[in-house]
Design an enzyme around this catalytic site. Structure first.
Site, PDB file in Angstrom:
ATOM      1  CD  GLU A  88      -2.450  -1.934   2.356  1.00 51.76           C
ATOM      2  OE1 GLU A  88      -3.123  -2.824   2.842  1.00 51.76           O
ATOM      3  OE2 GLU A  88      -2.224  -0.395   3.847  1.00 51.76           O
ATOM      4  CD  GLU A 137      -3.711  -4.968   4.865  1.00 48.02           C
ATOM      5  OE1 GLU A 137      -5.096  -4.729   4.861  1.00 48.02           O
ATOM      6  OE2 GLU A 137      -3.355  -3.210   5.320  1.00 48.02           O
ATOM      7  CG  ASP A 160       0.330  -2.862  14.738  1.00 46.61           C
ATOM      8  OD1 ASP A 160      -0.761  -3.185  16.321  1.00 46.61           O
ATOM      9  OD2 ASP A 160       0.671  -2.411  14.063  1.00 46.61           O
ATOM     10  CG  PHE A 161      -2.354  -3.509   9.066  1.00 48.63           C
ATOM     11  CD1 PHE A 161      -2.130  -2.352   8.354  1.00 48.63           C
ATOM     12  CD2 PHE A 161      -2.917  -3.326  10.229  1.00 48.63           C
ATOM     13  CE1 PHE A 161      -2.090  -1.467   8.535  1.00 48.63           C
ATOM     14  CE2 PHE A 161      -3.150  -2.066  10.109  1.00 48.63           C
ATOM     15  CZ  PHE A 161      -2.510  -0.693   9.355  1.00 48.63           C
ATOM     16  CB  ILE A 162       0.030 -10.109  11.112  1.00 55.73           C
ATOM     17  CG1 ILE A 162       0.575 -11.299  10.033  1.00 55.73           C
ATOM     18  CG2 ILE A 162      -0.360 -10.012  12.055  1.00 55.73           C
ATOM     19  CD1 ILE A 162       1.551 -12.199  11.323  1.00 55.73           C
ATOM     20  CG  HIS A 193      -2.684   1.917  13.974  1.00 52.85           C
ATOM     21  ND1 HIS A 193      -3.742   1.584  13.570  1.00 52.85           N
ATOM     22  CD2 HIS A 193      -2.322   2.053  12.324  1.00 52.85           C
ATOM     23  CE1 HIS A 193      -4.182   1.686  12.876  1.00 52.85           C
ATOM     24  NE2 HIS A 193      -3.229   1.887  11.916  1.00 52.85           N
TER      25      HIS A 193
END
Lengths: 337, 329, 477
Positions: free
Chosen positions: A29, A70, A95-97, A139
């Site tokens: 992104e 993601e 954190d977006f894992i 985050h």
């Protein structure tokens, strides 16, 4: 040797490798920013400025801005890798894992094993992680414990610009999938970097940041910096600490840790993740199992509490480990008995 | 476009091979000899073959948990597949994957997948790789293709993948096999866009096609168009929805209590793509029954040989557990 | 006699409060005769045989051999002439009360009949001091604290909700650490061209070794600690000598708990050293004449007096002249004795014992020699009685036979002083005419309890003693 920031060390290494090997592609992104806008491409070059100038140099085929998706990013990295490319995918915040977990955990990590060794998946997944900017619970997380526990991927956490350079190059050239954890707080850190275009740091080789005879401090990521500060403070009182920067959690340089504990007999593990089932408990268990006879004191862990990351400045400070907390833990091991 | 005798025979053989493969597994599984979960493709053969007959090895496919048909159609070795399902060290994946994870990377088969919907993003990545490589001498791109079902079409991964494919103009084809059931739930309930999956893909911004999945020729002709479109650089992705049936349960052992009265008999009678093909080609005198019967016998024999080979295949050893987690560690 | 007889723990000496049956020589059902040894009883000071004072039969043995301490007066066994029924014996045992005002009465316990031969008993649970607390504490931690007498009020519990854990109690038992830090080392630069573990690099630097060209056996071919240690040179022995490598084996100690005697000795000597203000006076005397007299007296009197016997005689004589050194201290009282009861320190199998040569000042040298011989033999056989060791107004301790030149002894309370005697050594001295001649000299140190004996008194005593040693005929004046 060049003096570079951590951020630039990562950027330059990726850039050089993309020049060297046309199979290397970058996606994520806003790795370009500005696609589909009036302002046009490269409005940002990555929100951490780690991919600035890539679009101009390599074009949209190899520098791919993605929508916020993601799972698709992680999955596409897997597909690109299986199809013969060497993708470097950025998950903007570690954190977006969560939203991409299946594609990493069940797909990328397991292809080679499930397919009987018949596939190669040389993907690098970059994930900026860690606290310190009051970015709060979603985050700011350290995720090393989740990815270290996944068989099939390697996990890298550089602490210095030089390590970022050598480990990134190694990650790109490594044919196994690598999760590359960049600590947000370290992007501005400056240091000497080896300029050799083939400079690689092998995985599973820890860095001894400080040396001493009294206590072993094991740390990773930002915690290494705190451990170094603590060690320097303790040195004023004549207390010598080995500070071991493990650099890669998987594979792990067990030998460096155990050799050190066998000499000092005392271990303090510093970790930015909460303590249950974390890297800290993993390393404590390793030491208790394999260096038990050398221990003169119980192993101390310096970790945040079992909570999410809080927002207010003083709360985040209280949450995180610090040089003072590390030094206190060191003294506690010395006071034992 | 007419297919010649050879192509027709080949197509029929492929479909028959899949049918016999799956029917034989259905029998064998009852004995308990085969470990784990198996999901059989009977009834959907026309889709796998009608699609894959068009593809080269540069074209990549990603399959689902119901992947034997796609594997065979893409050219994976029958014996190797049967051995893998039997868990043999000589299987396509050395016994490490089993039914749900059969792959043959060299043949462009990037794996069956045990996670519903997981294939779509992987296919987009593979398609991007082909896009980066650029068109070949005749100006055509190699493509990548994700098989999905009426179950996967609800997964977020499918949506993300479709959008990413559209915005990056990835030469990716989303093939939806609507066999009307996602596990034990009917498509009328599970899919909000009332039994119309293709329109979802269309809403994401790609061109879509639809065809009857039980008619090999409908599949084959439709897919030619889809492929032509996607191979053209700059067009981006496309989706095609094939309406088809599965004759067995979601998994082997599924009691299929969701089926209506006489439904399975009706499907076998009226919606069997092999019967429909036979009627078609013999009716048009393209092939006769004797030709087709011979293929039937060959296919049966091939499966018989495969099962024998699977039973005789080398078993993996305990130390093989550690193999191939990494290339180097 | 036709009554049931109680055999109770005897009282030997005024200090004895309890004893242990070391061994029974008879068992239930045996008949014995007067004078026959019934058992061995061990006290803090001695072990002694108990002889039967009448003929009887052993009906019941209440306390077996090797069982715990019993207070004086406690019922040990039941004898009769054999005519009573078992019920009568049981009734007797049940109804037995220790002697009025006796020690056992104060420590009465109900006892079940025990067979004489006691099978190996399981290790008794350690004595526990009960802790009553509302604080959260784990069962194991509580048990440990009770067994070891730990005060848990000082412990901060590290368990959930402040619970005191086993580890917390162990830490409290251990006390604070005294770890002295050893300090900082230099970090060896990490040359990635030659991949080595951090410790391997450090060891190599320490020994000035180069790592290049070394094959690593560590993970991924890295040079590990073991690879470098293999390079560290052995210190070479002189050419031609091969020193076999010494491999230390186990150095496991034999654990000997204090026995009764040693416990008492330990306690009393510790008390003496801590509480008595010891004051030391040192003197040496020429012993040639004493040696001469000893030789001739042994011939004339037909005895075998040792040098120490003569020292004892000299001390006794001096003490009689200096009664303010011949004292016992009891609380705030000085007991000044007219006669010298000299304790001599004797090494026995049981440890150091101090039998007393009573009124040595009145004895002739051959009498002293006989008495010391008698006492030494008894001591070495472990058969000294209470009477042999009770009292004493002064002690003489001689380590001269070991070549000890001089030493300072610890006073045996309640005595007021002790003389430590060293070896008789040939030494050069300046004679009156300025010439150097060799003499036999003996060094002694007098330790006095300064509460009761002043320096001057001690010095004067020593002066007399010296005079008697150097001119021994003075002892017969």
């Amino acid at each position: 040797m060049a003096k570079l920031t951590y951020r630039d060390a990562i950027r330059n290494t990726m850039f050089q490798e993309m020049q060297r090997d046309e199979r290397v592609v970058v996606l994520g992104e806003d790795v370009v920013g500005g696609m589909g806008t009036a302002g046009g491409p490269e409005a940002i070059g990555g929100i951490w400025s780690t991919t600035t100038g890539f679009y101009d140099a390599f074009g949209p085929n190899r520098v791919i801005d993605t929508p916020i998706s993601e799972s698709a990013i992680m999955g596409a990295a897997g597909g690109l890798a299986l199809a013969g490319k060497r993708p470097i995918a950025e998950i903007m915040f570690a954190d977006f894992i969560g939203v991409s977990m299946d594609q990493l955990w069940n797909q990328i990590a397991k292809f080679r094993y499930m397919f009987g060794g018949k596939s190669v998946c040389p993907a690098v997944i970059r994930m900026p992680c860690g606290a310190g900017y009051n970015a709060a619970a979603q985050h700011s997380q350290m995720i090393s414990q989740f990815v270290t526990g996944m068989p099939g991927i390697k996990v890298v956490m550089p602490t210095t610009p030089e390590d970022a350079c050598g480990l990134m190059r190694q990650a790109i050239r490594d044919d196994d999938p690598v999760v590359f954890l960049e600590h947000k707080f370290l992007y501005g850190l400056t240091g000497e970097v080896n300029e050799d275009p083939d400079f690689c740091i092998p995985f599973g080789h820890a860095r001894l940041a400080r040396a001493g005879k009294d206590v072993t401090i094991v740390a990773s990521g930002m915690m290494v910096r705190y451990a170094e500060t603590a060690a320097d403070d303790l040195a004023q009182d004549g207390i010598g600490c080995d500070v071991i920067d493990i650099r890669t959690t998987s594979p792990l340089d067990e030998e460096a840790i155990l050799d050190s504990v066998e000499v000092t007999g005392r271990a303090v593990i510093v970790d930015e993740a909460p303590p249950r089932c974390s890297l800290a408990t993993d390393l404590s268990s390793l030491i208790a199992q394999k260096a038990f006879a050398s221990l003169k004191a119980p192993i101390e862990m310096v970790t945040p509490p079992h909570t999410p990351v809080p927002f207010a400045r003083e709360l985040e400070s209280a949450y995180l480990p610090s040089p003072a907390k590390i030094a206190a833990a060191v003294r506690k091991t010395l006071d034992y008995r | 476009m007419q297919l010649n005798r050879e192509a027709l025979t080949r197509a029929y053989r492929q479909m028959k091979l899949i049918r016999e493969f799956e029917e034989r597994l259905h029998e064998e599984i009852q004995t308990g000899e085969i470990a784990g979960f198996t999901h059989l493709y009977c009834g959907q053969e026309a889709v796998a073959v009608g699609v894959c007959e068009h593809l080269t090895e540069r074209d990549k496919i990603v399959s689902t948990h119901r992947g034997h048909g796609h594997c065979l159609a893409k050219g994976c070795d029958v014996d190797g597949m049967m051995k893998e399902i039997w868990g043999s060290q000589d299987g396509l994946c050395n016994g490490k994957g089993g039914s749900m994870h059969i792959a043959d990377i060299d043949k462009g088969m990037l794996g069956a997948n045990g996670i519903v919907g997981a294939g779509a993003p992987i296919a987009v990545g593979a398609a991007l790789s082909n896009k980066i490589d650029g068109p070949d001498e005749d100006g055509k791109l190699a493509i990548a293709l994700a098989f999905s079902g009426d179950g996967a079409c609800n997964q977020g991964t499918t949506f993300e993948a479709m959008n990413l494919a559209v915005v990056t103009k990835a030469p990716c084809i989303f093939v939806f096999e609507n066999n009307h059931y996602s596990e034990h739930t009917g498509v009328d309930y599970a899919v909000g866009t009332v039994q119309d999956i293709a329109s979802r893909a269309e809403a994401f911004g790609m061109k879509v096609w639809r065809a009857d999945g039980t008619d090999f020729f409908a599949v084959h002709d439709t897919f030619r168009e889809v492929l032509e479109y996607v191979r053209t650089p700059g067009n981006g992705p496309a989706a095609v929805e094939f309406d088809t049936e599965r004759f067995f349960g979601h998994f082997e052992g599924d009691p299929q209590r969701y089926r209506g009265e006489g439904e399975l008999d009706r499907l076998r009678a009226e919606r069997d793509c092999l019967k429909i093909f036979r009627a078609s080609v013999t009716g048009a005198a393209l092939l006769d029954d004797a030709d087709l019967d011979k293929v039937d016998a060959d296919a049966l024999q091939a499966i018989e040989d495969a099962v024998k080979a699977a039973r005789a295949g080398a078993r993996p050893q305990p130390e093989n557990v550690l193999d191939n987690v990494y290339i180097s560690y | 006699m036709s009554r049931i007889r109680a055999f109770t723990m005897p009282k030997w000496g005024i200090e004895m409060t309890e004893g242990t049956i070391a061994d029974w020589m008879v068992k239930e059902g045996d008949s014995f005769k007067r004078g026959q040894t019934l058992c061995l009883i061990e006290t803090a000071k001695i072990t002694n045989e108990v002889e039967a004072e009448y003929d009887a039969t052993v009906r019941r043995i209440i306390v077996g051999g090797g069982a715990g301490e019993e207070p004086v007066g406690a019922l040990l066994a039941v004898f009769d002439e054999g005519s009573h029924s078992d019920d009568e014996i049981e009734a007797f045992v049940a109804g037995f009360k220790p002697a009025e005002g006796g020690i056992a009465q104060g420590a009465e316990k109900a006892k079940a009949a025990e067979p004489a031969a006691v099978a190996a008993a399981p290790a008794p649970e350690k004595q526990r001091v009960k802790i009553d607390t509302n604080r959260p504490i784990s069962p194991e931690a509580l048990r440990l604290a009770e067994e070891e007498g730990v005060d848990i009020s000082g412990i901060e519990g590290s368990g959930r909700g402040g619970r005191i854990t086993h580890q917390d109690v162990i830490k409290a038992l251990r006390g604070p650490s005294s770890a002295a830090p050893q300090g900082v080392l230099a970090v060896e630069p990490d040359d990635l061209r030659v991949l080595a573990s951090p410790l391997a690099r450090r060891i190599a630097a320490l020994h000035g070794l180069s790592l290049s060209g070394l094959t690593g056996t560590g993970p991924r071919g890295r040079i590990s600690k073991a690879d470098v240690l293999a390079l560290v040179p052995e210190t070479k022995a002189a050419a031609g000598f091969g020193t076999p490598e010494f491999v230390a084996g186990e150095n496991r100690p034999e654990v000997v708990p204090f026995d009764r005697v040693r416990k008492v000795v330990a306690q009393r000597l510790t008390q003496a050293k801590q509480e008595l203000p010891h004051f030391y006076l040192r003197m040496s005397a020429s012993a040639d004449k004493l040696m001469e007299m000893r030789k001739s007296a042994n011939v004339v009197l037909g005895c075998k007096a040792s040098v120490n016997d003569w020292i004892v005689k000299a001390c006794a004589t001096a003490l009689a002249r200096h009664p303010d050194v011949n004292v016992q201290v009891h609380g705030q009282e000085i007991h000044r004795f007219p006669h010298a009861d000299v304790s001599i320190a004797v090494a026995s199998p049981k440890g150091l014992v101090t039998p007393v040569v009573r009124q040595a000042n009145l004895m002739r040298i051959d009498q002293i020699a006989a008495e010391t011989r008698r006492l030494i033999e008894k001591a070495q056989a472990g058969k000294l009685s209470m009477d042999d060791m009770d009292g004493g107004t002064f002690s003489v301790s001689n380590l001269g036979m070991f070549g000890i030149e001089n030493f300072d002894a610890i006073i045996n309370p309640p005595q007021g002083a002790i003389l430590a005697v060293g070896a008789a050594l040939r030494q050069p001295v300046e004679k009156d005419d300025g010439a150097i001649a060799f003499e036999t000299r003996i060094s002694v140190t007098l330790s006095v309890d300064h509460r009761a004996i002043d320096g001057a008194a001690g010095a004067q005593f020593l002066q007399t003693l010296k005079g008697l040693i150097e001119a021994p005929e003075g002892m017969f004046a």
